[in-house]
Each structure stands twice: as structure tokens, then as C-alpha cells.
Design a protein around this motif. Structure first.
Motif, mmCIF file in Angstrom:
data_model
loop_
_atom_site.group_PDB
_atom_site.id
_atom_site.type_symbol
_atom_site.label_atom_id
_atom_site.label_comp_id
_atom_site.label_asym_id
_atom_site.label_seq_id
_atom_site.Cartn_x
_atom_site.Cartn_y
_atom_site.Cartn_z
ATOM 1 N N THR A 48 42.726 52.022 16.710
ATOM 2 C CA THR A 48 41.680 53.005 16.993
ATOM 3 C C THR A 48 40.523 52.351 17.735
ATOM 4 N N LEU A 49 40.137 51.160 17.310
ATOM 5 C CA LEU A 49 39.076 50.438 18.024
ATOM 6 C C LEU A 49 39.507 50.085 19.444
ATOM 7 N N LEU A 50 40.757 49.677 19.599
ATOM 8 C CA LEU A 50 41.260 49.342 20.933
ATOM 9 C C LEU A 50 41.316 50.572 21.836
ATOM 10 N N MET A 51 41.724 51.717 21.288
ATOM 11 C CA MET A 51 41.742 52.954 22.077
ATOM 12 C C MET A 51 40.335 53.328 22.522
ATOM 13 N N THR A 52 39.387 53.222 21.600
ATOM 14 C CA THR A 52 38.005 53.547 21.925
ATOM 15 C C THR A 52 37.462 52.606 23.001
ATOM 16 N N PHE A 53 37.682 51.312 22.800
ATOM 17 C CA PHE A 53 37.222 50.325 23.776
ATOM 18 C C PHE A 53 37.880 50.551 25.134
ATOM 19 N N SER A 54 39.176 50.786 25.148
ATOM 20 C CA SER A 54 39.907 50.979 26.408
ATOM 21 C C SER A 54 39.432 52.230 27.124
ATOM 22 N N PHE A 55 39.198 53.290 26.369
ATOM 23 C CA PHE A 55 38.726 54.528 26.978
ATOM 24 C C PHE A 55 37.334 54.351 27.573
ATOM 25 N N MET A 92 36.447 54.612 31.526
ATOM 26 C CA MET A 92 35.437 55.545 32.030
ATOM 27 C C MET A 92 34.343 54.796 32.781
ATOM 28 N N TYR A 93 33.922 53.657 32.248
ATOM 29 C CA TYR A 93 32.891 52.875 32.927
ATOM 30 C C TYR A 93 33.391 52.359 34.279
ATOM 31 N N LEU A 94 34.627 51.866 34.325
ATOM 32 C CA LEU A 94 35.170 51.374 35.591
ATOM 33 C C LEU A 94 35.299 52.491 36.622
ATOM 34 N N ARG A 95 35.581 53.686 36.166
ATOM 35 C CA ARG A 95 35.719 54.820 37.085
ATOM 36 C C ARG A 95 34.369 55.351 37.535
ATOM 37 N N LEU A 155 52.177 54.546 27.529
ATOM 38 C CA LEU A 155 52.529 55.482 28.601
ATOM 39 C C LEU A 155 52.387 56.932 28.125
ATOM 40 N N ILE A 156 52.888 57.212 26.947
ATOM 41 C CA ILE A 156 52.758 58.560 26.381
ATOM 42 C C ILE A 156 51.282 58.896 26.135
ATOM 43 N N SER A 157 50.542 57.926 25.620
ATOM 44 C CA SER A 157 49.117 58.117 25.376
ATOM 45 C C SER A 157 48.372 58.428 26.672
ATOM 46 N N SER A 158 48.680 57.703 27.722
ATOM 47 C CA SER A 158 48.036 57.940 29.017
ATOM 48 C C SER A 158 48.436 59.293 29.592
ATOM 49 N N PHE A 159 49.689 59.642 29.428
ATOM 50 C CA PHE A 159 50.158 60.940 29.915
ATOM 51 C C PHE A 159 49.464 62.078 29.167
ATOM 52 N N LEU A 160 49.291 61.923 27.875
ATOM 53 C CA LEU A 160 48.565 62.918 27.084
ATOM 54 C C LEU A 160 47.123 63.040 27.570
ATOM 55 N N MET A 161 46.518 61.917 27.860
ATOM 56 C CA MET A 161 45.156 61.932 28.372
ATOM 57 C C MET A 161 45.105 62.597 29.756
ATOM 58 N N LEU A 162 46.125 62.377 30.555
ATOM 59 C CA LEU A 162 46.200 63.010 31.874
ATOM 60 C C LEU A 162 46.312 64.527 31.744
ATOM 61 N N ILE A 163 47.090 64.986 30.782
ATOM 62 C CA ILE A 163 47.209 66.425 30.535
ATOM 63 C C ILE A 163 45.859 67.003 30.107
ATOM 64 N N ILE A 164 45.162 66.291 29.246
ATOM 65 C CA ILE A 164 43.862 66.767 28.776
ATOM 66 C C ILE A 164 42.840 66.775 29.910
ATOM 67 N N SER A 165 43.007 65.871 30.868
ATOM 68 C CA SER A 165 42.066 65.842 31.998
ATOM 69 C C SER A 165 42.174 67.093 32.858
ATOM 70 N N PRO A 183 43.003 58.021 32.958
ATOM 71 C CA PRO A 183 44.229 57.650 32.242
ATOM 72 C C PRO A 183 45.012 56.529 32.936
ATOM 73 N N ILE A 184 44.935 56.481 34.253
ATOM 74 C CA ILE A 184 45.635 55.423 34.985
ATOM 75 C C ILE A 184 44.947 54.082 34.774
ATOM 76 N N ILE A 185 43.637 54.085 34.708
ATOM 77 C CA ILE A 185 42.881 52.858 34.428
ATOM 78 C C ILE A 185 43.035 52.463 32.966
ATOM 79 N N TYR A 186 43.067 53.456 32.096
ATOM 80 C CA TYR A 186 43.188 53.247 30.641
ATOM 81 C C TYR A 186 44.499 52.548 30.277
ATOM 82 N N MET A 187 45.571 52.907 30.974
ATOM 83 C CA MET A 187 46.899 52.420 30.605
ATOM 84 C C MET A 187 47.019 50.887 30.615
ATOM 85 N N PRO A 188 46.689 50.177 31.691
ATOM 86 C CA PRO A 188 46.836 48.716 31.628
ATOM 87 C C PRO A 188 45.869 48.049 30.655
#
Length: 143
Positions: A26-33, A37-40, A93-103, A115-120
Motif C-alpha cells: 500500500t505504501l509502495l502504491m501510494t509512493f508510485s502514484f 503524478m509528479y513526473l507527469r 500490469l493489471i493495476s496500471s490497466f485498472l488505473m488507465l480505465i479509471i482515467s 498509469p504508464i509512468i506508474y507501471m515501471p
């Protein structure tokens, strides 16, 4: 040299270790997100928009369920190997795809590139943490 904290950590029961991995992921997901967002956007002003963050944070429990279904939490950390990277890759990959759908939902501000930046970022962080804990386990038991 042995560390008492590591000894206690590695002697927890399976349920406690799963809970720790849920918290770490959960911490990693939050940090990655936030990093994606900051990089974008090149700015942290998106953190002020609480309603969007709350809507997007609904992804995290769904991601944990997906990670659990892909048996990311069944692997004993001392036996983690590169085969587990494929599970981690599919989960992210599934997590990023879910985020892409939500976008695509108009009421939620989430650029399509996030989501593309989030994935790596998520892939590298999840794999790194698991291999680092494996290293600590090997270090603890070899010395």
C-alpha cells in the motif's frame, strides 16, 4: 552480526507477515502514484484536490485483492526468485490497466500517461523490496 529486529520479523507467523506485505505494498502504491503524478505534472498541487485523491485511492484495495489473487502473498520470502517477477509484472500490469480505465472517467482528474509512468515505478519498487527482504533473510541466516 545478528539483529534482534530481523530475528523477530522473520519469526512472525504467516498472517502477520502477510499484513506487513499488505502495508508495504500500500505504501509502495501510494509512493508510485504520487511520483508518477509528479513526473507527469511537474507539481504537487494535485495533492490539494482531496476528492480526486479519495476516488483514486479506491484503486488500492482493489489492487491488493488482485495481488492476493495472483498469489503474491503466498510466496515464502526466503524462496523468492526471478519466477516471482512474472507474477509481480502481471499484477502491476493489471493495476496500471485498472488505473488507465479509471482515467477515462470524466469526473476524475488523472492524466492518461500516469498509469504508464506508474507501471515501471511500481514494478521496480515491488521487486526491489521483495529481493531486499530476501537478502536480509539470507544475511541473517548465513552469519
Amino acid at each position: 552480526m545478528k539483529f534482534r529486529f530481523l530475528e523477530k520479523l522473520f519469526h512472525l507467523n504467516r498472517t502477520q507477515k502477510k499484513f506487513i506485505f499488505y502495508a508495504i505494498d500500500t505504501l509502495l502504491m501510494t509512493f508510485s502514484f504520487i511520483l508518477a503524478m509528479y513526473l507527469r505534472l511537474d507539481d504537487f498541487t494535485f495533492l490539494i484536490q482531496y476528492e480526486n485523491l479519495l476516488k483514486i485511492s479506491l484503486i488500492f484495495p482493489i489492487n491488493l485483492l488482485i495481488f492476493n489473487q495472483l498469489n503474491l502473498y503466498q510466496t515464502v520470502i526466503r524462496y523468492i526468485s526471478y519466477r516471482n517477477l512474472s507474477k509481480i509484472f502481471y499484477a502491476v500490469l493489471i493495476s496500471s490497466f485498472l488505473m488507465l480505465i479509471i482515467s477515462k472517467i470524466p469526473s476524475i482528474f488523472l492524466p492518461r500517461s500516469v498509469p504508464i509512468i506508474y507501471m515501471p515505478i511500481m514494478l521496480i519498487s515491488m521487486a526491489s523490496v521483495r529481493f531486499f527482504i530476501n537478502y536480509l533473510y539470507q544475511y541473517q541466516h548465513n552469519f
